[in-house]
Design a protein around this motif. Structure first.
Motif, mmCIF file in Angstrom:
data_model
loop_
_atom_site.group_PDB
_atom_site.id
_atom_site.type_symbol
_atom_site.label_atom_id
_atom_site.label_comp_id
_atom_site.label_asym_id
_atom_site.label_seq_id
_atom_site.Cartn_x
_atom_site.Cartn_y
_atom_site.Cartn_z
ATOM 1 N N ASP A 31 48.373 -31.561 25.381
ATOM 2 C CA ASP A 31 48.953 -32.644 24.576
ATOM 3 C C ASP A 31 48.241 -33.966 24.826
ATOM 4 O OD1 ASP A 31 50.768 -30.896 23.488
ATOM 5 O OD2 ASP A 31 52.403 -31.427 24.853
ATOM 6 N N GLU A 32 47.932 -34.220 26.083
ATOM 7 C CA GLU A 32 47.224 -35.463 26.415
ATOM 8 C C GLU A 32 45.841 -35.491 25.765
ATOM 9 O OE1 GLU A 32 45.213 -37.630 30.311
ATOM 10 O OE2 GLU A 32 46.713 -36.052 30.590
ATOM 11 N N ALA A 37 42.129 -37.619 21.557
ATOM 12 C CA ALA A 37 41.246 -37.370 20.418
ATOM 13 C C ALA A 37 41.671 -38.197 19.219
ATOM 14 C CB ALA A 37 41.249 -35.881 20.083
ATOM 15 N N ALA A 38 42.981 -38.260 18.960
ATOM 16 C CA ALA A 38 43.480 -39.038 17.829
ATOM 17 C C ALA A 38 43.184 -40.524 18.005
ATOM 18 C CB ALA A 38 44.978 -38.810 17.666
ATOM 19 N N LYS A 39 43.349 -41.030 19.217
ATOM 20 C CA LYS A 39 43.072 -42.449 19.469
ATOM 21 C C LYS A 39 41.592 -42.767 19.275
ATOM 22 C CE LYS A 39 46.793 -43.714 22.658
ATOM 23 N NZ LYS A 39 47.106 -44.298 23.985
ATOM 24 N N LEU A 40 40.720 -41.880 19.752
ATOM 25 C CA LEU A 40 39.284 -42.106 19.615
ATOM 26 C C LEU A 40 38.862 -42.112 18.150
ATOM 27 C CD1 LEU A 40 38.068 -39.893 22.581
ATOM 28 C CD2 LEU A 40 37.610 -42.331 22.333
ATOM 29 N N CYS A 69 41.323 -48.423 20.915
ATOM 30 C CA CYS A 69 42.004 -47.423 21.745
ATOM 31 C C CYS A 69 42.004 -47.805 23.226
ATOM 32 C CB CYS A 69 41.348 -46.056 21.569
ATOM 33 S SG CYS A 69 39.669 -45.925 22.234
ATOM 34 N N ASN A 70 40.981 -48.558 23.679
ATOM 35 C CA ASN A 70 40.882 -48.987 25.075
ATOM 36 C C ASN A 70 40.859 -47.819 26.062
ATOM 37 O OD1 ASN A 70 40.893 -51.850 24.561
ATOM 38 N ND2 ASN A 70 43.060 -51.658 24.099
ATOM 39 N N TRP A 300 45.408 -49.095 31.854
ATOM 40 C CA TRP A 300 44.125 -48.989 31.168
ATOM 41 C C TRP A 300 44.287 -49.179 29.663
ATOM 42 C CZ3 TRP A 300 39.135 -49.054 32.113
ATOM 43 C CH2 TRP A 300 38.265 -48.620 31.129
ATOM 44 N N ASP A 301 45.390 -48.711 29.104
ATOM 45 C CA ASP A 301 45.578 -48.817 27.670
ATOM 46 C C ASP A 301 45.859 -50.239 27.229
ATOM 47 O OD1 ASP A 301 45.105 -46.196 27.244
ATOM 48 O OD2 ASP A 301 47.199 -45.577 27.267
ATOM 49 N N ASP A 302 46.155 -51.137 28.174
ATOM 50 C CA ASP A 302 46.292 -52.539 27.820
ATOM 51 C C ASP A 302 44.922 -53.125 27.504
ATOM 52 O OD1 ASP A 302 48.974 -52.431 28.223
ATOM 53 O OD2 ASP A 302 48.892 -53.189 30.284
ATOM 54 N N ASN A 303 44.899 -54.066 26.605
ATOM 55 C CA ASN A 303 43.649 -54.702 26.224
ATOM 56 C C ASN A 303 43.308 -55.797 27.227
ATOM 57 O OD1 ASN A 303 41.462 -55.863 25.031
ATOM 58 N ND2 ASN A 303 42.398 -56.091 23.013
#
Length: 357
Positions: A31-32, A37-40, A69-70, A300-303
């Motif tokens: 799932d991860e 993949a979707a974010k990229l 996506c960061n 990490w997902d934070d900008n």
């Protein structure tokens, strides 16, 4: 500018395909992998070409993505992050230098033997512990502060990984380079110190005073070398009969070995300067990593630009906006961005006439 962004987007699509292959295999990370993949795929799929005034009274063009996506695997986010980190680290050094103008910096590379994918994660953990031992040793006292960055490369020929540290080391120039003191360390001294800390003989160490080649900005050039990408496209891409692809096994090994890890770290007076700088920007300065460094995935997902934004006094003055969308490569045509009329209406500011050029 768009050509470079299109090439990076093409790399992202290859990595996204690799994550989809990993998800298709199943397992607890399926799932991860699918979400990454979707974010990229979504990252920088649509862009705005924006014209804004510059400081000299002219016009400056910049790109703005509708979605970033960061992710560490993203070539586009890595490039943007590297600029933010470089600017931030330069300000950290400037803060420390203002308090002690005798500071000088040197560039160090500390390596370990190559390892297989199954040993990469434990090797990085061992490296982190070894670096901590080195920082707390008596021989390290000549280093007043440091910035450590981890890089991992992969050899398709040998099928092994090469983790190593790039370090920005700050010393007292009046003592380190003076024969009146014993602060100076030779190459053999640095090598012995790292081998003793890592508890392994025969390690390769390279510590030198940086010298500018094509630029007079020694600080900037050194930080570029230290703040390299955690890994590069050449590390995971392979050529097949159907074209170039991202090796899913290498992608998964790198992702799982580096996830939830802090890849950059300050010590000494640079850490103190980072705390002061973060406090100035009203950011939690108890234990400050570099902005967006990502010792946990949520961080990490934070900008990082939200934490330490680029100075842009004319950010609100937009002269023109042209929306574009990524176009994958076709036979005889490289990847590129093309005008996207569908997003034009959503990008208009009612207070400004943003007619596409």
């Amino acid at each position: 500018m768009l050509k470079v962004r299109a090439r990076r987007k093409k790399h992202n699509m290859r990595v996204a395909a690799a994550f989809d292959l990993l998800a298709d295999r199943g397992g607890k990370h399926a799932d991860e992998h699918r979400k990454r993949a979707a974010k990229l795929r979504k990252c920088a799929d649509a862009l705005d070409i924006i014209d804004v005034p510059d400081d000299q009274g002219g016009v400056r063009t910049k790109l703005r993505a509708h979605y970033n996506c960061n992710l560490r695997e993203c070539s586009i986010s890595q490039a943007a992050r590297r600029q933010v980190l470089g600017r931030y680290a330069a300000d950290v050094f400037a803060t420390a230098y203002a308090a002690n103008p005798s500071l000088r910096f040197i560039h160090g590379t500390f390596t370990v033997p190559n390892v297989t994918g199954g040993l990469l994660s434990t090797t990085i953990t061992r490296m982190n512990r070894a670096f901590e031992r080195m920082v707390h040793s008596d021989d390290w006292k000549v280093v007043l502060g440091s910035l450590r960055a981890l890089e991992v490369t992969y050899s398709h020929e040998r099928k092994d990984f090469h983790p190593h540290y790039h370090c920005f080391l700050v010393v007292d120039g009046t003592r380190y380079f003076s024969k009146q003191y014993d602060d100076y360390k030779s190459h053999a001294d640095w090598k012995k110190l790292w081998e003793r800390s890592y508890r392994h003989d025969g390690l390769i160490v390279d510590v030198r005073v940086p010298k500018p080649k094509r630029s007079e900005d020694i600080l900037g050039e050194t930080l570029k070398q230290v703040l390299k990408y955690p890994w590069k496209g050449a590390t995971y891409e392979i050529k097949t009969a159907d074209g170039t692809i991202a090796d899913p096994d290498v992608i998964e090994t790198l992702h799982l070995a580096l996830r939830n890890r802090r890849l950059y770290a300050f010590t000494g007076i640079l850490r103190d300067a980072a705390q002061a700088l973060k406090a100035k920007h009203d950011v939690d300065a108890v234990d400050p990593p570099l902005p967006g460094d990502g010792d946990v995935m949520e961080t990490w997902d934070d900008n990082p630009a939200d934490i330490y934004p680029a100075p842009d006094p004319n950010a609100e003055v937009i002269l023109a906006v042209t929306p574009v969308r990524y176009q994958p490569p076709t036979a005889g045509q490289p990847a590129d961005y093309v005008f996207d009329e569908r997003t034009l209406s959503t990008n208009k500011d009612p207070e400004n006439d943003q007619t596409p050029r």
